[in-house]
Design an enzyme around this catalytic site. Structure first.
Site, PDB file in Angstrom:
ATOM      1  N   CYS A  70       0.858  -1.171   0.000  1.00 35.40           N
ATOM      2  CA  CYS A  70       0.000   0.000   0.000  1.00 35.40           C
ATOM      3  C   CYS A  70       0.902   1.231   0.000  1.00 35.40           C
ATOM      4  O   CYS A  70       1.719   1.401   0.914  1.00 35.40           O
ATOM      5  CB  CYS A  70      -0.873  -0.039   1.253  1.00 35.40           C
ATOM      6  N   CYS A 182      -1.148   3.560  -6.503  1.00 36.56           N
ATOM      7  CA  CYS A 182      -2.013   3.000  -5.459  1.00 36.56           C
ATOM      8  C   CYS A 182      -2.276   1.570  -5.883  1.00 36.56           C
ATOM      9  O   CYS A 182      -2.580   1.314  -7.058  1.00 36.56           O
ATOM     10  CB  CYS A 182      -3.327   3.778  -5.376  1.00 36.56           C
TER      11      CYS A 182
HETATM   12  N1  DGL Z   1      -4.078   0.556  -1.674  1.00 36.77           N
HETATM   13  C1  DGL Z   1      -3.673   1.745  -1.056  1.00 36.77           C
HETATM   14  C2  DGL Z   1      -2.493   2.423  -1.744  1.00 36.77           C
HETATM   15  O1  DGL Z   1      -1.721   1.762  -2.392  1.00 36.77           O
HETATM   16  C3  DGL Z   1      -4.646   2.713  -0.457  1.00 36.77           C
HETATM   17  C4  DGL Z   1      -6.088   2.664  -0.734  1.00 36.77           C
HETATM   18  C5  DGL Z   1      -6.902   3.325   0.360  1.00 36.77           C
HETATM   19  O2  DGL Z   1      -7.133   2.647   1.362  1.00 36.77           O
HETATM   20  O3  DGL Z   1      -7.265   4.515   0.206  1.00 36.77           O
HETATM   21  O4  DGL Z   1      -2.268   3.591  -1.611  1.00 36.77           O
END
Ligand code: DGL
Length: 265
Positions: A70, A182
């Protein structure tokens, strides 16, 4: 010992899929912080607490490494996690550096898509400052894609309407590279690609992160046991259907594949 992969929700499945493909024989835990998803629209402090709480649960059993799959959680929590835990912690950041390197020579611009929180953090601002000598990088938050992904909503028309609104006013023909900053966004690669010329590159962090993971755990690329990779799916929330959702997401992304380049941190 297992390898833990962690995200706020389904996004990290894009990294899990790449890890399973290239590290057969390994055992994985996939942990989604469904109690607090999404991270990207929350405050720095709140997300930091959410990350620490999640990793406390993950670390209840011995693990050989933790992948923070993430970008948002990496920019907020990676330093604390590395200080608090004895196992290696691998994070992700938007692949701005390779994007600039391949885009500058062709005289085009780079578009970085990420969460608001990632784009707001000093870690991202410092990164852009460091690598964007010619001012060719633009950044755009796409929080709606996280919500759509969490609902496994990939309906063409719905996604197009949202993406179209976000892209309004941008000179899309100017971009040579789009960075998917993301881990939820590679699920929409096909939806996003159609707004750009066919030669525009879309890069995400899955491959680079798994490269780093393999270095860290010194995995046998061909698999040592001959067994299929095994995943223990977990989440912080109550939703009983969520494990099913994670499996569905894994199936979907495994059909689509991942990308070259990218940066792990
Ligand atoms: N998957 C996450 C990222 O790579 C964040 C998504 C979220 O929870 O807003 O930033």
């Amino acid at each position: 010992m297992k390898i833990a992969i962690f995200d706020s929700g389904l996004g990290g499945i894009t990294v899990l899929s790449e890890a399973m493909r290239r590290m057969p024989g390994e055992q994985f835990i996939y942990f989604a912080d469904t109690k607090h998803v999404p991270y990207g629209t929350k405050s720095h402090e709140e997300v930091k607490q959410n990350i620490l709480e999640s990793v406390r649960i993950i670390a209840e059993e011995p693990i050989q490494a933790l992948v923070v799959a993430c970008n948002t959680a990496t920019s907020i929590g990676i330093r604390d996690l590395r200080m608090q835990y004895p196992f290696p912690v691998i994070g992700m950041e938007p692949a701005v550096k390779p994007a600039v390197a391949i885009t500058r020579p062709i005289g085009k611009r780079v578009l970085v898509l990420a969460t608001q929180l990632t784009l707001k953090e000093s870690k991202y601002k410092d990164l852009v400052q460091r690598v964007d000598d010619y001012g060719i990088v633009d950044s755009l938050p796409m929080p709606g894609l996280v919500t759509l992904c969490e609902e496994l909503q990939f309906d063409e028309q719905l996604v197009d309407e949202y993406v179209g609104r976000q892209f309004e006013g941008l000179a899309l023909q100017d971009y040579g590279t789009v960075v998917l900053g993301c881990t939820h966004f590679p699920f929409f690669k096909r939806h996003l690609a159609k707004w750009f010329a066919p030669n525009v590159k879309m890069i995400d962090g899955a491959k680079g992160t798994v490269n780093r993971l393999m270095e860290v755990v010194k995995a046998d690329r061909h698999g040592s046991t001959g067994s299929l990779p095994n995943v223990d799916f977990r989440c912080s929330g109550e939703d009983k259907q969520y494990v099913h959702k994670m499996k569905q997401a894994l199936e979907m992304i495994s059909d689509g594949g991942s990308n070259e380049f990218d940066e792990s941190k």
